[in-house]
Design an enzyme around this catalytic site. Structure first.
Site, mmCIF file in Angstrom:
data_model
loop_
_atom_site.group_PDB
_atom_site.id
_atom_site.type_symbol
_atom_site.label_atom_id
_atom_site.label_comp_id
_atom_site.label_asym_id
_atom_site.label_seq_id
_atom_site.Cartn_x
_atom_site.Cartn_y
_atom_site.Cartn_z
ATOM 1 N N HIS A 71 0.741 -1.075 -0.087
ATOM 2 C CA HIS A 71 -0.094 -0.044 0.000
ATOM 3 C C HIS A 71 0.863 1.251 0.074
ATOM 4 C CE1 HIS A 71 -2.802 -3.103 2.025
ATOM 5 N NE2 HIS A 71 -3.457 -2.655 1.142
ATOM 6 N N ASP A 104 2.198 1.475 3.325
ATOM 7 C CA ASP A 104 3.332 0.623 3.867
ATOM 8 C C ASP A 104 4.522 0.917 3.372
ATOM 9 O OD1 ASP A 104 1.518 -1.419 4.713
ATOM 10 O OD2 ASP A 104 1.132 -2.031 2.503
ATOM 11 N N GLU A 140 -8.916 -11.681 -6.435
ATOM 12 C CA GLU A 140 -8.782 -12.509 -5.100
ATOM 13 C C GLU A 140 -9.433 -13.569 -5.011
ATOM 14 O OE1 GLU A 140 -7.752 -10.451 -1.512
ATOM 15 O OE2 GLU A 140 -8.975 -11.641 -0.352
ATOM 16 N N HIS A 190 -12.689 -12.812 -2.450
ATOM 17 C CA HIS A 190 -13.622 -11.984 -2.847
ATOM 18 C C HIS A 190 -14.642 -12.291 -3.911
ATOM 19 C CE1 HIS A 190 -10.486 -8.352 -2.048
ATOM 20 N NE2 HIS A 190 -10.770 -9.238 -0.739
ATOM 21 N N ASP A 237 -9.367 -14.738 4.439
ATOM 22 C CA ASP A 237 -8.037 -14.734 3.693
ATOM 23 C C ASP A 237 -7.127 -15.930 4.486
ATOM 24 O OD1 ASP A 237 -8.335 -12.287 2.519
ATOM 25 O OD2 ASP A 237 -7.418 -11.006 3.909
HETATM 26 C C1 XUL Z 1 -8.909 -6.507 1.022
HETATM 27 C C2 XUL Z 1 -7.785 -6.912 0.550
HETATM 28 C C3 XUL Z 1 -6.698 -5.683 0.365
HETATM 29 C C4 XUL Z 1 -5.903 -5.572 -0.810
HETATM 30 C C5 XUL Z 1 -5.064 -4.557 -1.110
HETATM 31 O O1 XUL Z 1 -10.116 -7.458 1.254
HETATM 32 O O2 XUL Z 1 -7.885 -7.892 -0.354
HETATM 33 O O3 XUL Z 1 -5.604 -6.372 1.244
HETATM 34 O O4 XUL Z 1 -5.737 -6.775 -1.404
HETATM 35 O O5 XUL Z 1 -5.462 -3.275 -0.503
HETATM 36 MN MN MN Z 2 -6.521 -8.632 -1.866
#
Ligand code: XUL
Ligand code: MN
Length: 346
Positions: free
Chosen positions: A51, A54, A212, A215, A252
């Site tokens: 980020h 970061d 992801e 997600h 996650d």
């Molecule tokens: C949130 C997520 C974040 C992004 C990066 O769910 O996955 O960590 O990957 O901002």
């Molecule tokens: Mn992510």
């Protein structure tokens, strides 16, 4: 550590975390950035995700000169370690300015802040020699649907991306869709939405996606299909592999932890499309379980990498010719069992 000479692996500093959740405090001490960088290399990773804050902590309080200096120091550290910066993502969800969202906030001052902050993120990425900006659109949505207008918000998002593309002609923007959390309703919940908004911008070639796994599962979709949908547009520019047990908070979990067959299919899609051949990384956006002890605080990362590489072998040893015969005969019953037995390893 399993040997690998094909894929480039990545994770972010936030993936070595302390175990706090909304119901309790940290269960592990924080680790310094340099320690994390050392571990990243030690466990066979090639790149780090960032980020913007970061890379440059307390970014909002720093001058352009301080930002440049900090980014150059970080770049030297990465070079010394032989580690690439894979992505930089503006963290737009922490600031008091973005309580109601960034690019889609109802407050023009907040929307302006979001653009300025995104430009700072691009400045940092440039110094880190990184051209991929990731947008996880955390608060671009609402808890109260009547409070925002989808059409206006979609326009705001496309305009914000246009401003980023115009600010630096070399960057590409990868949207990381997520349907909920922290918001009840999010504006870009799936890869279909991400692809569509790419075509609303001034330079669709430079707008793509990042899938992801968790997600996609939260959206009730198949992560492998989300990936291959983006691939069909030439727009899968990164992945955050992990796992998720159904419609819960964003878990996650380590890759393959919950659904090994789904993980196999994700790797299968990446393999059959030569993912990585244009420099794309395999990133793991995974977290330790809260119960994990300090001495095991990177195991979820090395385990995810090992599982991925074991699944590469499984994909390569899958009898595709036999599968094709079964498909031609519409014998999906046998195909299903063939996959199960292949994964069980007989
Ligand atoms: C949130 C997520 C974040 C992004 C990066 O769910 O996955 O960590 O990957 O901002
Ligand atoms: Mn992510």
């Amino acid at each position: 550590m399993i040997k690998n000479n094909q894929y480039k692996f990545s994770f972010g500093p936030w993936n070595i975390s302390e175990g706090y959740d909304p119901y309790g405090p940290a269960t592990r001490p924080p680790q310094a950035f340099d320690w994390k960088l050392g571990k990243l290399k030690e466990i066979g990773f090639d790149a780090m995700m960032f980020h913007d804050d970061d890379a440059i902590p307390d970014l909002d309080s720093k001058s352009p000169e301080q930002i440049r200096k900090g980014a150059k120091e970080l770049k030297r550290k990465l070079d010394d370690a032989g580690i690439l910066a894979e992505i930089v993502a503006p963290r737009l969800w922490f600031s008091p300015m973005t309580i109601d969202g960034g690019y889609t906030s109802n407050d023009p001052k907040a929307r302006k802040y979001a653009i300025e902050r995104s430009k700072k993120c691009i400045d940092i990425a440039k110094i880190l020699d990184c051209s991929l900006i990731v947008l996880w659109l955390a608060r671009e949505g609402t808890y109260i649907r009547e409070s925002k207008n989808c059409r206006t918000s979609t326009d705001y998002l496309a305009e914000a991306i246009d401003k980023m593309l115009a600010y630096d002609k070399k960057i590409r923007v990868a949207i990381e869709p997520k349907p909920n959390e922290p918001m009840d309703h999010a504006y870009i919940p799936t890869m279909g939405h991400a692809m569509a908004i790419a075509f609303k911008t001034s330079d669709p070639k430079r707008v793509g996606g990042l899938v992801e796994s968790a997600h996609a599962i939260l959206a009730g979709l198949d992560p492998a299909d989300e990936m291959e949908f983006a691939i069909s547009y030439g727009k899968l520019w990164s992945v955050h592999l992990n796992d998720q047990n159904g419609l819960k908070f964003d878990q996650d979990k380590p890759f393959g932890s919950n659904n090994l067959r789904s993980a196999f299919n994700q790797v299968r899609v990446l393999e059959r499309n030569n993912y990585g051949s244009k420099g794309e990384c395999v990133a793991f956006d995974v977290h330790s379980f809260r119960s994990t002890k300090e001495e095991h605080c990177v195991d979820h990362l090395s385990n995810s990498r090992d599982t991925f590489l074991r699944l590469v072998e499984k994909v390569r040893s899958f009898d595709n010719a036999k599968a094709q015969t079964l498909i031609a005969d519409r014998n999906y019953q046998a195909l299903d069992q063939m996959v199960i037995e292949h994964l069980l390893g007989k």
